[in-house]
Design an enzyme around this catalytic site. Structure first.
Site, mmCIF file in Angstrom:
data_model
loop_
_atom_site.group_PDB
_atom_site.id
_atom_site.type_symbol
_atom_site.label_atom_id
_atom_site.label_comp_id
_atom_site.label_asym_id
_atom_site.label_seq_id
_atom_site.Cartn_x
_atom_site.Cartn_y
_atom_site.Cartn_z
ATOM 1 N N CYS A 43 0.826 -1.213 0.000
ATOM 2 C CA CYS A 43 0.000 0.000 0.000
ATOM 3 C C CYS A 43 0.858 1.261 0.000
ATOM 4 O O CYS A 43 0.347 2.350 -0.205
ATOM 5 C CB CYS A 43 -0.950 0.013 1.192
ATOM 6 S SG CYS A 43 -0.110 0.185 2.772
ATOM 7 N N ASP B 162 2.343 2.621 2.498
ATOM 8 C CA ASP B 162 2.279 3.371 3.753
ATOM 9 C C ASP B 162 3.499 3.076 4.621
ATOM 10 O O ASP B 162 4.162 2.056 4.453
ATOM 11 C CB ASP B 162 1.005 3.004 4.518
ATOM 12 C CG ASP B 162 -0.243 3.480 3.797
ATOM 13 O OD1 ASP B 162 -0.113 4.385 2.960
ATOM 14 O OD2 ASP B 162 -1.323 2.949 4.063
ATOM 15 N N CYS C 231 -2.627 5.135 6.212
ATOM 16 C CA CYS C 231 -4.075 5.293 6.212
ATOM 17 C C CYS C 231 -4.551 5.662 7.622
ATOM 18 O O CYS C 231 -3.791 5.624 8.584
ATOM 19 C CB CYS C 231 -4.737 4.005 5.744
ATOM 20 S SG CYS C 231 -4.610 2.702 6.970
ATOM 21 N N CYS D 80 -2.609 -2.943 8.481
ATOM 22 C CA CYS D 80 -2.357 -1.615 9.062
ATOM 23 C C CYS D 80 -1.894 -1.788 10.518
ATOM 24 O O CYS D 80 -0.951 -1.128 10.967
ATOM 25 C CB CYS D 80 -3.607 -0.749 9.016
ATOM 26 S SG CYS D 80 -4.477 -0.779 7.433
HETATM 27 FE FE1 FES Z 1 -1.704 0.298 4.255
HETATM 28 FE FE2 FES Z 1 -3.504 0.975 6.105
HETATM 29 S S1 FES Z 1 -3.853 0.656 3.975
HETATM 30 S S2 FES Z 1 -1.373 0.817 6.343
#
Ligand code: FES
Length: 168
Positions: free
Chosen positions: A36, A38, A65, A109
């Site tokens: 993702c 992140d 996120c 996450c």
């Molecule tokens: Fe990747 Fe939440 S969508 S950390």
């Protein structure tokens, strides 16, 4: 009192706790998800209590996120006062417990926050495990001073500029 998962997330990120770099930290762990994109960084400051090393305080930064921010915020509150050994026992579901079970799409996450904690504990030298046990996540440049520094030096092709968009 928030009921639904969405309400709990909204509640947690409305006033995130312990957000920001900790300049006098004893340990820092950073992980990023290649899937993702992140990232989460967790700082830990230790103290001594009753002959044991205890987490005095924790802080975080996240380019992630809302769920990652919410879990990281809750985790920093949960970690304060825990011994290193107790902190090592905490998994993603413990760190995100006040939010209730994370939806399947959001499980990683919480795992990312767990990964940052494990990496910080590993950096501290208390944990002898391999960096990052969470599948799909990797440690990134724990030596960089801030998460922004990590982002500035990892994954950004030479000559390209980094633009960070703050999500509401
Ligand atoms: Fe990747 Fe939440 S969508 S950390």
């Amino acid at each position: 009192m928030p009921e639904s998962f969405e309400e709990k997330i909204r509640d947690a990120i409305a006033n995130p706790k312990n957000m920001g770099e900790m300049r006098d930290a004893d340990a820092v762990g950073t992980v990023g998800s290649p899937e993702c994109g992140d990232m989460v960084r967790l700082w830990l400051k230790f103290t001594e209590k009753g002959g044991k090393k205890v987490i005095d305080r924790a802080s975080f930064q996240s380019f992630g996120c809302q769920t990652a921010i919410a879990v990281a915020s809750l985790a920093t509150e949960l970690l304060a006062g825990k011994t290193v050994e107790e902190a090592r026992q905490l998994g993603a579901s413990d760190l995100s417990e006040p939010l209730g079970p994370l939806p399947p799409m959001k499980i990683h996450c919480g795992q990312m926050v767990e990964g940052a904690l494990r990496e910080a504990l590993r950096v501290e030298g208390e944990a002898q495990e391999e960096p990052i046990s969470s599948p799909g996540h990797r440690a990134v440049e724990a030596s960089a001073a801030t998460l922004l520094d990590s982002l500035s030096t990892s994954g950004v092709p030479a000559g390209k500029k980094l633009r960070i968009v703050k999500l509401n």
